[in-house]
Every structure is written in structure tokens, then in C-alpha cells.
Design an enzyme around this catalytic site. Structure first.
Site, short mmCIF file in Angstrom:
data_model
loop_
_atom_site.label_atom_id
_atom_site.label_comp_id
_atom_site.label_asym_id
_atom_site.label_seq_id
_atom_site.Cartn_x
_atom_site.Cartn_y
_atom_site.Cartn_z
CB ALA A 32 -4.39 -4.11 50.82
CG HIS A 37 1.70 -3.75 46.79
ND1 HIS A 37 0.36 -3.79 46.97
CD2 HIS A 37 1.99 -2.61 47.42
CE1 HIS A 37 0.06 -2.86 47.58
NE2 HIS A 37 0.80 -1.92 48.07
N GLY A 147 7.22 2.53 44.47
CA GLY A 147 6.41 3.02 43.12
C GLY A 147 6.57 4.53 42.85
P1 AMP Z 1 1.71 1.08 49.85
O1 AMP Z 1 1.18 -0.22 50.06
O2 AMP Z 1 0.50 1.80 49.15
O3 AMP Z 1 2.34 1.60 50.81
O4 AMP Z 1 2.69 0.74 48.54
C1 AMP Z 1 3.90 0.15 48.49
C2 AMP Z 1 4.56 0.58 47.58
O5 AMP Z 1 4.10 0.11 46.50
C3 AMP Z 1 5.26 1.73 47.49
O6 AMP Z 1 6.39 2.08 46.97
C4 AMP Z 1 4.10 2.36 46.43
O7 AMP Z 1 4.51 3.37 45.67
C5 AMP Z 1 3.98 1.02 45.65
N1 AMP Z 1 2.74 1.01 44.74
C6 AMP Z 1 1.59 1.26 45.00
N2 AMP Z 1 0.76 1.28 43.98
C7 AMP Z 1 1.59 0.78 42.69
C8 AMP Z 1 1.14 0.59 41.41
N3 AMP Z 1 0.06 0.91 40.95
N4 AMP Z 1 2.18 0.56 40.71
C9 AMP Z 1 3.55 0.45 41.12
N5 AMP Z 1 3.79 0.36 42.42
C10 AMP Z 1 2.74 0.88 43.26
#
Ligand code: AMP
Length: 279
Positions: A32, A37, A147
Site C-alpha cells: 500500500a 515508502h 523510516g
Molecule cells: P510499512 O509498509 O508501514 O511497514 O513501512 C515500510 C517502511 O516505510 C518502514 O521503514 C516505515 O518506517 C517507512 N515509512 C512508513 N511511513 C513513512 C513516512 N510517512 N515517511 C517515511 N517513511 C515511512
């Protein structure tokens, strides 16, 4: 972009690249995808020769089965976004490719996994370290990009890498926000227009705290921040903590790096956010 769904095909492909001396950058995600990302991918592309993104909704890190069930999985548009962003490789395995039936084990990285998020999502970080360990073992990246949005997750993974001496360099990338300040998150699509407006209290409060921050009155500033969030209709505060950026213990006047971390529920949607107060 090369797309792999099996460990075997991916590892064979990566082996060739490694033999050719390519530096491999890795961005693990649950999919998503949004600009946050993609900003991680951009960092990887800056530092590495080949960038690989994984999309895997890891069941073991969801402590709430409903949350797992309703987690968005728009794989076709994710692939399009990655293609457009110039990602080299996507790893998109099924659950049975990553886990044997009844596979049960976890790493114990100590107290970091039990604080803050760990209290409200018991077992969450054991699922995270389990899957990230497996993904690192498959991809063997030179660098991996995470992130700041998931600040505690970064510390937990950093601790795992340190304890197991894993040969990967971790990079923490800044939080990407919508123009109105809401931290980008795959979960934001669950917010109604009204809920989304209420959710702005997170970034507003964190920014207010940063502007007024002073190590000599952490307790009263924390209290004022909690009051601001509790005053917002439809927002249920789980925690608001001002902590040492390494240990996640409460910050005091002597603490060097300080971070404020917050978690709330807006309707049925759980949101987290944070700000670095002192670097
Ligand atoms: P997730 O798919 O939510 O597990 O996120 C995957 C990676 O994207 C993780 O390292 C998160 O910290 C990073 N991430 C999610 N949201 C953000 C954001 N708003 N800004 C920067 N990195 C993000």
C-alpha cells in the site's frame, strides 16, 4: 522491474548481482505504497547499485487479527508505483513461502521491544524482528532503509543487527508528511474526512512541543501535549512520551538525544507519529 515470489529464484538472481560486485539496497514494506515508502527507495537508489523492495503483509507482527484482515493490499498499483520509481527488484512472497506450517520462534532483543508500542501491541516487535531477520537472510543487503515514522522499530532492528552481528548498514530516513502535516501511512485510507481532520492533532501537537521544548520542563510540556490531544474529539490517546532517543526511557535534563513519540486511535484506526526534539 524483476518480480520474484520465491526465495530460491530471488537468491539465485541476487547471487549473480553480488558476484558482479553490485551494492544491494533493501526497502522492506507491507505494501500500500505511498511517497514515504518511495522516499526510502530513492535513498537506496542514491547509495546502492541495485535496489530491492519487498511487499509482504507479515502476519506474525499483527497482534489484532482484524487489523491484519483489513490491511490494504493494492498490489497492482504498488507494482506500477515501483516501476515508475525505477525500482530494480520486487520481492512479493506468499505467507507459505516465508513461514513453514506452525513455525514458532522469536528473537529476544531485550527491553526495547516491550516499551511504548510493545506495551500496546504485545508480540508486535517479535513478529517484526522475525520477518526482518528472514528477509535480511534472503536478500543479504549491504544497506537497508527504514523510516523514522516507525522510530521504535528502527531501534529494535538496530539492536537485532548489533546483537547478531548482521553485516548490514541501516539508514533511518525522515518522515514524509501530507501538506497539512499528517504523517503518510498506509492506514490513512481508513480515515473518514472528519477523522482525518482530527488526526492532524498529532503533528500539530508534536510541532508545538518542538517549538516550546526546553529540557527544564519536560513534565509540564508532556502534560500540556497530552491535554491538547485529549481535547481533540474522536481521538483516543494511547501514549505520549518524551524519551531518550536511544533507550526510550523517560528523558530528563541530562538526556542527550530526545524524541517525542505518540500513538492514538482515531475511530478504529491506530496512528503513530514522532518528532526528534534534540538530536
Ligand atoms: P510499512 O509498509 O508501514 O511497514 O513501512 C515500510 C517502511 O516505510 C518502514 O521503514 C516505515 O518506517 C517507512 N515509512 C512508513 N511511513 C513513512 C513516512 N510517512 N515517511 C517515511 N517513511 C515511512
Amino acid at each position: 522491474m524483476e518480480i520474484f515470489t520465491t526465495k530460491k529464484n530471488l537468491t539465485e538472481y541476487l547471487e549473480q548481482l553480488r558476484k558482479a560486485g553490485k551494492k544491494i539496497g533493501f526497502v522492506p514494506t507491507l505494501g500500500a505504497l505511498h511517497q514515504g515508502h518511495l522516499s526510502l527507495l530513492a535513498q537506496s537508489q542514491q547509495y546502492c547499485d541495485v535496489s530491492i523492495c519487498s511487499i509482504f503483509v507479515n502476519p506474525t507482527q499483527f497482534n489484532d487479527p482484524k487489523d491484519l484482515e483489513k490491511y490494504p493490499r493494492p498490489i497492482a498499483s504498488d507494482i506500477e508505483k515501483l516501476e515508475q520509481a525505477g525500482c530494480d527488484i520486487l520481492f512479493n512472497p506468499e505467507v507459505n513461502e516465508m513461514y513453514a506450517a506452525n513455525e514458532q520462534w522469536h528473537l529476544d532483543i531485550g527491553e526495547l521491544e516491550h516499551l511504548l508500542e510493545g506495551k500496546f501491541r504485545p508480540g508486535h516487535y517479535q513478529g517484526v524482528t522475525q520477518v526482518v531477520f528472514k528477509l535480511f537472510d534472503i536478500v543479504k543487503p549491504d544497506m537497508a532503509f527504514f523510516g523514522q515514522k516507525d522510530y521504535q522499530q528502527f531501534l529494535v532492528i538496530q539492536k537485532m543487527v548489533e546483537l547478531l552481528h548482521l553485516p548490514v548498514k541501516l539508514v533511518m530516513c525522515p518522515i514524509l508528511r501530507e501538506p497539512d502535516g499528517l504523517a503518510m501511512s498506509s492506514r490513512n485510507i481508513h480515515l473518514s474526512v472528519e477523522e482525518r481532520r482530527h488526526a492532524l492533532v498529532l503533528s500539530k501537537t508534536l510541532n508545538w512541543l518542538k517549538q516550546h521544548f526546553n529540557k527544564s520542563n519536560i513534565a509540564s510540556l508532556t502534560n500540556a501535549s497530552e491535554v491538547m490531544i485529549n481535547a481533540e474529539p474522536g481521538v483516543q490517546l494511547e501514549y505520549f512520551e518524551v524519551v531518550d532517543g536511544d533507550s526510550l526511557h523517560s528523558a530528563d535534563q541530562q538526556t542527550k538525544s530526545i524524541v517525542a513519540l505518540v500513538a492514538v486511535k482515531v475511530g478504529n484506526t491506530r496512528l503513530i507519529d514522532n518528532i526528534i526534539l534534540v538530536d
